[in-house]
Design a protein around this motif. Structure first.
Motif, PDB file in Angstrom:
ATOM      1  N   ALA A 134      16.442  -4.325   8.127  1.00 10.94           N
ATOM      2  CA  ALA A 134      14.951  -4.665   7.924  1.00 10.94           C
ATOM      3  C   ALA A 134      14.448  -3.419   6.848  1.00 10.94           C
ATOM      4  CB  ALA A 134      13.896  -4.545   8.979  1.00 10.94           C
ATOM      5  N   SER A 135      14.991  -2.412   6.847  1.00  4.87           N
ATOM      6  CA  SER A 135      14.690  -1.200   5.888  1.00  4.87           C
ATOM      7  C   SER A 135      15.251  -1.346   4.539  1.00  4.87           C
ATOM      8  CB  SER A 135      14.890   0.086   6.717  1.00  4.87           C
ATOM      9  OG  SER A 135      16.203   0.375   6.658  1.00  4.87           O
ATOM     10  N   LEU A 136      16.343  -2.240   4.519  1.00  6.33           N
ATOM     11  CA  LEU A 136      16.921  -2.430   3.050  1.00  6.33           C
ATOM     12  C   LEU A 136      16.103  -3.305   2.381  1.00  6.33           C
ATOM     13  CD1 LEU A 136      20.597  -3.053   3.884  1.00  6.33           C
ATOM     14  CD2 LEU A 136      19.651  -0.938   2.710  1.00  6.33           C
ATOM     15  N   ARG A 137      15.981  -2.721   1.013  1.00  8.81           N
ATOM     16  CA  ARG A 137      15.094  -3.456  -0.116  1.00  8.81           C
ATOM     17  C   ARG A 137      16.084  -4.816  -0.564  1.00  8.81           C
ATOM     18  NH1 ARG A 137      13.804  -0.439  -4.825  1.00  8.81           N
ATOM     19  NH2 ARG A 137      13.435  -2.455  -5.570  1.00  8.81           N
ATOM     20  N   THR A 138      15.324  -5.758  -0.600  1.00  5.15           N
ATOM     21  CA  THR A 138      15.956  -6.969  -1.028  1.00  5.15           C
ATOM     22  C   THR A 138      15.110  -7.691  -2.348  1.00  5.15           C
ATOM     23  OG1 THR A 138      14.677  -8.431   0.342  1.00  5.15           O
ATOM     24  CG2 THR A 138      16.809  -7.753   1.160  1.00  5.15           C
ATOM     25  N   GLY A 139      14.212  -6.804  -3.014  1.00  5.38           N
ATOM     26  CA  GLY A 139      13.445  -7.175  -4.072  1.00  5.38           C
ATOM     27  C   GLY A 139      12.241  -7.640  -3.686  1.00  5.38           C
ATOM     28  N   ARG A 140      12.095  -7.956  -2.439  1.00  4.76           N
ATOM     29  CA  ARG A 140      10.718  -8.518  -1.952  1.00  4.76           C
ATOM     30  C   ARG A 140      10.171  -7.415  -0.935  1.00  4.76           C
ATOM     31  NH1 ARG A 140      13.877 -13.061  -0.763  1.00  4.76           N
ATOM     32  NH2 ARG A 140      14.015 -12.362   1.313  1.00  4.76           N
ATOM     33  N   ALA A 141       8.851  -7.378  -1.074  1.00  2.00           N
ATOM     34  CA  ALA A 141       8.025  -6.374  -0.295  1.00  2.00           C
ATOM     35  C   ALA A 141       7.882  -6.610   1.022  1.00  2.00           C
ATOM     36  CB  ALA A 141       6.769  -6.188  -1.124  1.00  2.00           C
ATOM     37  N   THR A 142       8.219  -5.693   1.867  1.00  2.37           N
ATOM     38  CA  THR A 142       8.053  -5.901   3.418  1.00  2.37           C
ATOM     39  C   THR A 142       7.468  -4.444   3.972  1.00  2.37           C
ATOM     40  OG1 THR A 142      10.404  -5.043   4.005  1.00  2.37           O
ATOM     41  CG2 THR A 142      10.134  -7.510   3.692  1.00  2.37           C
ATOM     42  N   ALA A 143       6.669  -4.323   4.890  1.00  2.00           N
ATOM     43  CA  ALA A 143       6.196  -3.076   5.506  1.00  2.00           C
ATOM     44  C   ALA A 143       7.149  -2.406   6.109  1.00  2.00           C
ATOM     45  CB  ALA A 143       5.074  -3.485   6.574  1.00  2.00           C
ATOM     46  N   SER A 144       8.343  -2.985   6.607  1.00  2.00           N
ATOM     47  CA  SER A 144       9.658  -2.257   7.464  1.00  2.00           C
ATOM     48  C   SER A 144      10.316  -1.531   6.339  1.00  2.00           C
ATOM     49  CB  SER A 144      10.356  -3.083   8.096  1.00  2.00           C
ATOM     50  OG  SER A 144      10.871  -4.182   7.250  1.00  2.00           O
ATOM     51  N   MET A 145      10.131  -1.542   4.962  1.00  2.00           N
ATOM     52  CA  MET A 145      10.877  -0.823   4.026  1.00  2.00           C
ATOM     53  C   MET A 145      10.510   0.586   4.199  1.00  2.00           C
ATOM     54  SD  MET A 145      10.591  -3.023   0.628  1.00  2.00           S
ATOM     55  CE  MET A 145      10.907  -1.600  -0.385  1.00  2.00           C
ATOM     56  N   LEU A 146       9.254   0.798   4.780  1.00  2.00           N
ATOM     57  CA  LEU A 146       8.795   2.037   4.788  1.00  2.00           C
ATOM     58  C   LEU A 146       8.881   2.662   6.077  1.00  2.00           C
ATOM     59  CD1 LEU A 146       5.420   1.556   2.978  1.00  2.00           C
ATOM     60  CD2 LEU A 146       7.425   2.452   2.023  1.00  2.00           C
ATOM     61  N   ASP A 147       9.623   2.175   7.093  1.00  2.00           N
ATOM     62  CA  ASP A 147      10.102   2.595   8.361  1.00  2.00           C
ATOM     63  C   ASP A 147      10.644   4.015   8.353  1.00  2.00           C
ATOM     64  OD1 ASP A 147       8.814   0.571   9.472  1.00  2.00           O
ATOM     65  OD2 ASP A 147      10.535  -0.262  10.308  1.00  2.00           O
ATOM     66  N   LEU A 163       2.130   0.471  -4.048  1.00  2.00           N
ATOM     67  CA  LEU A 163       3.660   0.604  -4.212  1.00  2.00           C
ATOM     68  C   LEU A 163       4.248  -0.617  -4.881  1.00  2.00           C
ATOM     69  CD1 LEU A 163       4.736   2.035  -0.866  1.00  2.00           C
ATOM     70  CD2 LEU A 163       4.487   3.485  -2.780  1.00  2.00           C
ATOM     71  N   PRO A 164       4.314  -0.533  -6.267  1.00  2.00           N
ATOM     72  CA  PRO A 164       4.768  -1.608  -6.966  1.00  2.00           C
ATOM     73  C   PRO A 164       6.674  -1.765  -6.709  1.00  2.00           C
ATOM     74  CG  PRO A 164       4.029  -0.061  -8.279  1.00  2.00           C
ATOM     75  CD  PRO A 164       3.626   0.341  -7.008  1.00  2.00           C
ATOM     76  N   ILE A 165       6.806  -2.769  -6.136  1.00  2.00           N
ATOM     77  CA  ILE A 165       8.345  -2.978  -5.828  1.00  2.00           C
ATOM     78  C   ILE A 165       8.988  -3.482  -7.260  1.00  2.00           C
ATOM     79  CG2 ILE A 165      10.190  -4.021  -4.398  1.00  2.00           C
ATOM     80  CD1 ILE A 165       8.005  -2.340  -2.838  1.00  2.00           C
ATOM     81  N   PRO A 166       9.886  -2.625  -7.744  1.00  3.48           N
ATOM     82  CA  PRO A 166      10.557  -3.120  -9.038  1.00  3.48           C
ATOM     83  C   PRO A 166      11.699  -4.026  -8.646  1.00  3.48           C
ATOM     84  CG  PRO A 166      11.243  -0.674  -8.381  1.00  3.48           C
ATOM     85  CD  PRO A 166      10.405  -1.121  -7.439  1.00  3.48           C
ATOM     86  N   GLU A 167      12.017  -4.868  -9.786  1.00  6.64           N
ATOM     87  CA  GLU A 167      13.339  -5.633  -9.838  1.00  6.64           C
ATOM     88  C   GLU A 167      14.433  -4.780  -9.385  1.00  6.64           C
ATOM     89  OE1 GLU A 167      14.090  -8.928  -9.964  1.00  6.64           O
ATOM     90  OE2 GLU A 167      12.018  -9.345 -10.012  1.00  6.64           O
TER      91      GLU A 167
END
Length: 187
Positions: free
Chosen positions: A28-41, A103-107
């Protein structure tokens, strides 16, 4: 199976399921190009001398697929949150606007996607090792119970059951890894 000597197979299954749950949390904490709140865990902030998870100093929202916003509760924490996100290694550059942090999520580029897919594989391997360690503990319990009087037939039944639990857990881990790697490599 013997009434006097019991192996707690349910506990072994619970521990194997725990390894899978831990893997899903890591994924859940791995970036996949889409924003998720769990990225910041994994991000922690030095709040009043204590390392505190980000979700305990701010409200985290995902208003659109490529943006995360943080509404920081204490104005004094804004600079610390900004610094924590920049130094987290997530590759995010916060934009501070008062107590709101965007927090803009870059490609993701192809090289970064490959790195993340490799990291997903490492997480899966760690989960498999945890499952195998649980299996080893179960097999050790069977051997000990056999020395304490468990019949050979019952020991075989327990061993087979433990092995089938292990196989099922490894299969689930492989499926989760394959799904996550597809998700990461999807453009």
């Amino acid at each position: 199976m013997s009434d006097e000597i019991e192996i707690d197979v349910d506990d072994l299954e619970r521990r194997m399921d725990g390894a899978l749950a831990s893997l899903k949390h890591d994924y859940a904490s791995l970036r996949t190009g889409r924003a998720t709140a769990s990225m910041l865990d994994p991000v922690t902030v030095d709040a009043y001398g204590v390392d505190t998870p980000l979700n305990q100093v701010a409200t985290i929202n995902v208003p659109e697929p490529r943006m995360i916003t943080l509404a920081i509760w204490d104005k004094a924490m804004v600079g610390k949150v900004d610094k924590a996100i920049r130094s987290s290694g997530l590759g995010l550059n916060p934009v501070v606007d008062g107590t709101l942090v965007r927090l803009p999520i870059p490609e993701l580029n192809e090289e970064r996607r490959r790195e993340l897919a490799k990291l997903a594989g490492q997480y899966a391997e760690a989960a498999k090792v945890a499952v195998r360690n649980v299996r080893r503990d179960g097999m050790d319990m069977v051997k000990k119970a056999q020395k304490d009087g468990l019949s050979e037939d019952d020991a075989k039944l327990y061993s087979d059951e433990i092995q089938s639990l292990t196989d099922a857990a490894i299969k689930k881990i492989d499926a989760a890894q394959e799904h996550k790697q597809e998700e990461i490599m999807q453009v």
